[in-house]
Write a protein that holds these residues in place. Sequence first.
Motif, mmCIF file in Angstrom:
data_model
loop_
_atom_site.group_PDB
_atom_site.id
_atom_site.type_symbol
_atom_site.label_atom_id
_atom_site.label_comp_id
_atom_site.label_asym_id
_atom_site.label_seq_id
_atom_site.Cartn_x
_atom_site.Cartn_y
_atom_site.Cartn_z
ATOM 1 N N THR A 24 0.685 -1.211 0.052
ATOM 2 C CA THR A 24 -0.162 -0.220 0.005
ATOM 3 C C THR A 24 0.720 1.385 0.136
ATOM 4 N N ASN A 25 0.335 2.364 -0.246
ATOM 5 C CA ASN A 25 1.112 3.599 -0.457
ATOM 6 C C ASN A 25 1.318 3.805 1.117
ATOM 7 N N GLN A 26 0.486 3.647 2.303
ATOM 8 C CA GLN A 26 0.780 3.937 3.411
ATOM 9 C C GLN A 26 2.069 3.331 3.922
ATOM 10 N N ALA A 29 5.137 4.601 2.094
ATOM 11 C CA ALA A 29 5.555 5.768 2.957
ATOM 12 C C ALA A 29 6.269 5.704 4.020
ATOM 13 N N PRO A 36 2.283 10.021 3.274
ATOM 14 C CA PRO A 36 1.615 9.052 2.345
ATOM 15 C C PRO A 36 1.373 10.116 1.364
ATOM 16 N N PRO A 37 0.830 11.279 1.216
ATOM 17 C CA PRO A 37 0.596 12.093 0.074
ATOM 18 C C PRO A 37 1.822 12.513 -0.745
ATOM 19 N N CYS A 39 4.465 10.586 -0.888
ATOM 20 C CA CYS A 39 4.853 9.295 -1.550
ATOM 21 C C CYS A 39 4.042 9.065 -2.665
ATOM 22 N N LEU A 40 2.643 9.340 -2.764
ATOM 23 C CA LEU A 40 1.694 9.090 -3.841
ATOM 24 C C LEU A 40 2.200 9.957 -5.063
ATOM 25 N N ARG A 41 2.439 11.294 -4.636
ATOM 26 C CA ARG A 41 2.804 12.248 -5.870
ATOM 27 C C ARG A 41 4.210 11.663 -6.385
ATOM 28 N N VAL A 43 5.491 8.854 -6.609
ATOM 29 C CA VAL A 43 5.495 7.557 -7.437
ATOM 30 C C VAL A 43 4.675 7.768 -8.879
ATOM 31 N N GLN A 44 3.504 8.709 -8.645
ATOM 32 C CA GLN A 44 2.774 9.079 -9.846
ATOM 33 C C GLN A 44 3.668 9.837 -10.805
#
Length: 167
Positions: A24-26, A29, A36-37, A39-41, A43-44
């Motif tokens: 998971t993203n969590q 991260a 987590p935000p 991390c998501l940015r 990876v995107q």
Amino acid sequence: MESISLDSIDMRLLDAVQRDASQTNQRLAADIGISPPTCLRRVQRLREIGLIERQVALLSPDRLAAVLGHGLQAVVEISLDRQDAASLDAFETRVIADDAVQQCWRVSPGPDFVLVVAARDMPDYGALTQRLFTADANVRNVKAFFSLKRAKFEPRVPLPLPLAPGA
């Protein structure tokens, strides 16, 4: 080709997702030590710039063998009569479109191509050779090596990793 800038967090993210893209993203991260935000940015962004091509599941051929049979896997060297760009591109385009071809490498010196192919059995491999090699008038030589055992399969790209914070 555009210039790509990567920092130590990007490198650690790339290494982590190529080891296990299912986390998971969590979790990712937390392992990297970022929010987590963020991390998501990141990876995107790594996807958008093409460093992460795709995410896949790696299947276990040994476990599938009980259901599908062992099948054949071969490493095949191919030499062509003509090595001009158009002839090389035409052969490459044709073989990469075939599902039996798992990997295609244009190499030098030696053969022009090295393929990794999979077939259900020897008749299936015979059909593969007919459609990909025998039917192509430009194929001069085919040399196949059949796998007896897969000792290692690791699609991970080795990355120079910085030390984790606090290490």
